[in-house]
Design a protein around this motif. Structure first.
Motif, PDB file in Angstrom:
ATOM      1  N   UNK A 249      21.668  -8.914  29.239  1.00  0.00           N
ATOM      2  CA  UNK A 249      20.960  -8.167  28.204  1.00  0.00           C
ATOM      3  C   UNK A 249      19.618  -7.692  28.737  1.00  0.00           C
ATOM      4  N   UNK A 250      19.267  -6.445  28.437  1.00  0.00           N
ATOM      5  CA  UNK A 250      17.960  -5.904  28.792  1.00  0.00           C
ATOM      6  C   UNK A 250      17.243  -5.443  27.531  1.00  0.00           C
ATOM      7  N   UNK A 251      15.968  -5.815  27.434  1.00  0.00           N
ATOM      8  CA  UNK A 251      15.206  -5.506  26.231  1.00  0.00           C
ATOM      9  C   UNK A 251      14.868  -4.025  26.109  1.00  0.00           C
ATOM     10  N   UNK A 252      14.199  -3.460  27.084  1.00  0.00           N
ATOM     11  CA  UNK A 252      13.681  -2.103  26.943  1.00  0.00           C
ATOM     12  C   UNK A 252      14.778  -1.079  26.665  1.00  0.00           C
ATOM     13  N   UNK A 253      15.925  -1.238  27.332  1.00  0.00           N
ATOM     14  CA  UNK A 253      17.028  -0.303  27.103  1.00  0.00           C
ATOM     15  C   UNK A 253      17.899  -0.727  25.929  1.00  0.00           C
ATOM     16  N   UNK A 254      17.680  -1.960  25.434  1.00  0.00           N
ATOM     17  CA  UNK A 254      18.461  -2.533  24.336  1.00  0.00           C
ATOM     18  C   UNK A 254      19.959  -2.419  24.628  1.00  0.00           C
ATOM     19  N   UNK A 255      20.341  -2.871  25.818  1.00  0.00           N
ATOM     20  CA  UNK A 255      21.736  -2.807  26.233  1.00  0.00           C
ATOM     21  C   UNK A 255      22.271  -4.213  26.504  1.00  0.00           C
ATOM     22  N   UNK A 256      23.585  -4.334  26.400  1.00  0.00           N
ATOM     23  CA  UNK A 256      24.262  -5.590  26.687  1.00  0.00           C
ATOM     24  C   UNK A 256      25.509  -5.295  27.510  1.00  0.00           C
ATOM     25  N   UNK A 257      25.559  -5.860  28.718  1.00  0.00           N
ATOM     26  CA  UNK A 257      26.736  -5.744  29.574  1.00  0.00           C
ATOM     27  C   UNK A 257      27.614  -6.963  29.326  1.00  0.00           C
ATOM     28  N   UNK A 258      28.920  -6.736  29.109  1.00  0.00           N
ATOM     29  CA  UNK A 258      29.837  -7.835  28.793  1.00  0.00           C
ATOM     30  C   UNK A 258      31.102  -7.735  29.627  1.00  0.00           C
ATOM     31  N   UNK A 259      31.499  -8.855  30.202  1.00  0.00           N
ATOM     32  CA  UNK A 259      32.811  -8.973  30.833  1.00  0.00           C
ATOM     33  C   UNK A 259      33.369 -10.325  30.422  1.00  0.00           C
ATOM     34  N   UNK A 260      34.580 -10.319  29.863  1.00  0.00           N
ATOM     35  CA  UNK A 260      35.149 -11.560  29.362  1.00  0.00           C
ATOM     36  C   UNK A 260      36.657 -11.598  29.575  1.00  0.00           C
ATOM     37  N   UNK A 261      37.150 -12.708  30.115  1.00  0.00           N
ATOM     38  CA  UNK A 261      38.592 -12.892  30.217  1.00  0.00           C
ATOM     39  C   UNK A 261      39.144 -13.579  28.971  1.00  0.00           C
ATOM     40  N   UNK A 262      38.252 -13.964  28.071  1.00  0.00           N
ATOM     41  CA  UNK A 262      38.641 -14.636  26.830  1.00  0.00           C
ATOM     42  C   UNK A 262      38.869 -13.645  25.691  1.00  0.00           C
ATOM     43  N   UNK A 263      38.043 -12.584  25.634  1.00  0.00           N
ATOM     44  CA  UNK A 263      38.137 -11.603  24.549  1.00  0.00           C
ATOM     45  C   UNK A 263      38.700 -10.295  25.111  1.00  0.00           C
ATOM     46  N   UNK A 264      39.840  -9.882  24.592  1.00  0.00           N
ATOM     47  CA  UNK A 264      40.600  -8.770  25.166  1.00  0.00           C
ATOM     48  C   UNK A 264      39.793  -7.482  25.291  1.00  0.00           C
ATOM     49  N   UNK A 265      38.998  -7.159  24.271  1.00  0.00           N
ATOM     50  CA  UNK A 265      38.281  -5.882  24.294  1.00  0.00           C
ATOM     51  C   UNK A 265      37.224  -5.809  25.394  1.00  0.00           C
ATOM     52  N   UNK A 266      36.880  -6.965  25.978  1.00  0.00           N
ATOM     53  CA  UNK A 266      35.919  -6.977  27.072  1.00  0.00           C
ATOM     54  C   UNK A 266      36.540  -7.438  28.388  1.00  0.00           C
ATOM     55  N   UNK A 267      37.882  -7.351  28.468  1.00  0.00           N
ATOM     56  CA  UNK A 267      38.541  -7.734  29.721  1.00  0.00           C
ATOM     57  C   UNK A 267      38.157  -6.771  30.837  1.00  0.00           C
ATOM     58  N   UNK A 268      37.885  -5.524  30.470  1.00  0.00           N
ATOM     59  CA  UNK A 268      37.269  -4.572  31.385  1.00  0.00           C
ATOM     60  C   UNK A 268      35.780  -4.546  31.084  1.00  0.00           C
ATOM     61  N   UNK A 269      34.926  -4.569  32.105  1.00  0.00           N
ATOM     62  CA  UNK A 269      33.482  -4.604  31.865  1.00  0.00           C
ATOM     63  C   UNK A 269      33.030  -3.462  30.961  1.00  0.00           C
ATOM     64  N   UNK A 270      32.140  -3.788  30.026  1.00  0.00           N
ATOM     65  CA  UNK A 270      31.648  -2.791  29.078  1.00  0.00           C
ATOM     66  C   UNK A 270      30.144  -2.928  28.905  1.00  0.00           C
ATOM     67  N   UNK A 271      29.466  -1.804  28.755  1.00  0.00           N
ATOM     68  CA  UNK A 271      28.039  -1.799  28.449  1.00  0.00           C
ATOM     69  C   UNK A 271      27.846  -1.277  27.033  1.00  0.00           C
ATOM     70  N   UNK A 272      27.215  -2.083  26.196  1.00  0.00           N
ATOM     71  CA  UNK A 272      26.966  -1.716  24.802  1.00  0.00           C
ATOM     72  C   UNK A 272      25.533  -1.212  24.692  1.00  0.00           C
ATOM     73  N   UNK A 273      25.370  -0.013  24.186  1.00  0.00           N
ATOM     74  CA  UNK A 273      24.043   0.556  23.963  1.00  0.00           C
ATOM     75  C   UNK A 273      23.732   0.498  22.473  1.00  0.00           C
ATOM     76  N   UNK A 274      22.706  -0.256  22.102  1.00  0.00           N
ATOM     77  CA  UNK A 274      22.324  -0.365  20.699  1.00  0.00           C
ATOM     78  C   UNK A 274      21.366   0.772  20.375  1.00  0.00           C
ATOM     79  N   UNK A 275      21.777   1.620  19.432  1.00  0.00           N
ATOM     80  CA  UNK A 275      21.024   2.835  19.155  1.00  0.00           C
ATOM     81  C   UNK A 275      19.946   2.582  18.107  1.00  0.00           C
ATOM     82  N   UNK A 276      19.004   1.756  18.449  1.00  0.00           N
ATOM     83  CA  UNK A 276      17.847   1.517  17.598  1.00  0.00           C
ATOM     84  C   UNK A 276      16.662   1.198  18.489  1.00  0.00           C
TER      85      UNK A 276
END
Length: 329
Positions: A249-276
């Motif tokens: 997680x990075x504060x200034x960009x308000x982003x979260x990078x996630x990779x998970x073998x437990x949760x299917x939707x994040x089995x491929x690496x994903x970067x979430x950009x919070x638009x606020x």
């Protein structure tokens, strides 16, 4: 509690303005009085925010029956005294981080609040940053499996004013380190077993300029945090490595990078950009939590004991750096 929570603000500087702006946006509470030792600052604040009553002494504010709770936004060295006095006056207390300058002072605040049966919340605002709260939620859902390692870094340029004076609670660790430590304790959910630290002091001002330390938790998790006030631009990130995933997680960009073998939707690496905006919404959520806790007569999400545990780690950081030994908080 019926109706709006009536609040007094103690400390009308920049952070007092930020929290009061957040309060006005979320509702549920109203400022009925403000106090600041600087008359010009206090009266200007009262005019800007439409508050009728200004006091040069916070003791006068604490005597008012139309104040249910206080927001304390004073320099580090004054936090403990103001918070203890506020609790003893029967006011619910929101005290800005770091809560006090050490864990002994913090425990005095907790005792005063518990003795009077008032709410006590510490201002660790970054728990309400979208990328960090989402990281915590995913950890709780098992996204990274069993946590193994946590790392984080926070940096800024040269601090100013009393933040460069050690007796007044200055230095990078109390100013910014408290945020990272609180978040790591929150994410890991275990007590710290021991701390190993190195600290470099500023050659001119004598406060801690750079600190690097490792925490071993009772559940075996290791965490390494780095702080500096020699950064050319703001630095603020945290990463979590586990048996089944990784997040950053990075504060200034308000982003979260996630990779998970437990949760299917994040089995491929994903970067979430919070638009606020990465700043004001977290203060709004924070102050709303305090006001709601008071009005609903329930414990706030961030307790005084949370603040004590953070300061116990900081005490251990300084002791380890001074002695060159491992220290148990």
């Amino acid at each position: 509690m019926d109706g709006e929570v009536r609040l007094g603000l103690i400390g009308c500087g920049g952070q007092g303005r930020t929290l009061s702006t957040a309060l006005a946006r979320v509702g549920g509470g109203v400022l009925t009085a403000v106090a600041d030792v600087d008359e010009k600052t206090g009266k200007r604040f009262a005019t800007d925010f439409g508050v009728k009553t200004y006091y040069p002494s916070y003791h006068e504010l604490l005597e008012k029956k139309d104040v249910d709770a206080v927001i304390i936004a004073v320099p580090h060295f004054a936090l403990k005294t103001v918070a203890v006095d506020s609790a003893k006056a029967g006011k619910h207390v929101f005290v800005e981080k770091p809560m006090a300058t050490n864990s002994v002072e913090a425990k005095e605040i907790v005792k005063a609040a518990e003795d009077k049966g008032v709410k006590l919340m510490v201002g660790f605002c970054q728990r309400y940053l979208a990328s960090r709260s989402s990281m915590k939620n995913l950890i709780d859902k098992g996204a990274v499996g069993e946590i193994d390692l946590v790392s984080g870094s926070k940096g800024a340029g040269l601090l100013r004013g009393w933040l460069l004076e050690r007796p007044k609670g200055g230095g990078i660790t109390l100013y910014l380190g408290v945020h990272l430590i609180d978040q790591v304790l929150w994410m890991v959910g275990s007590r710290v077993e021991r701390v190993s630290a190195e600290v470099n002091d500023h050659l001119k001002f004598g406060v801690d300029e750079t600190s690097s330390f490792t925490m071993r938790f009772r559940n075996g998790v290791l965490a390494n945090l780095n702080l500096t006030m020699r950064a050319s631009k703001s630095i603020d990130w945290m990463e979590v490595v586990g048996s089944e995933g990784y997040m950053k997680s990075e504060w200034r960009t308000n982003t979260l990078f996630v990779q998970s073998s437990r949760i299917a939707e994040y089995s491929n690496p994903a970067t979430i950009q919070f638009m606020e905006d990465p700043t004001y919404p977290m203060f709004e959520r924070e102050i709303k939590e305090f006001v709601s806790a008071v009005s609903e007569d329930r414990p706030p999400a961030i307790s005084g004991h949370d603040g004590v545990r953070v300061l116990e780690v900081i005490d251990a950081v300084f002791k380890s750096a001074q002695t060159g030994k491992l220290v148990e908080p």
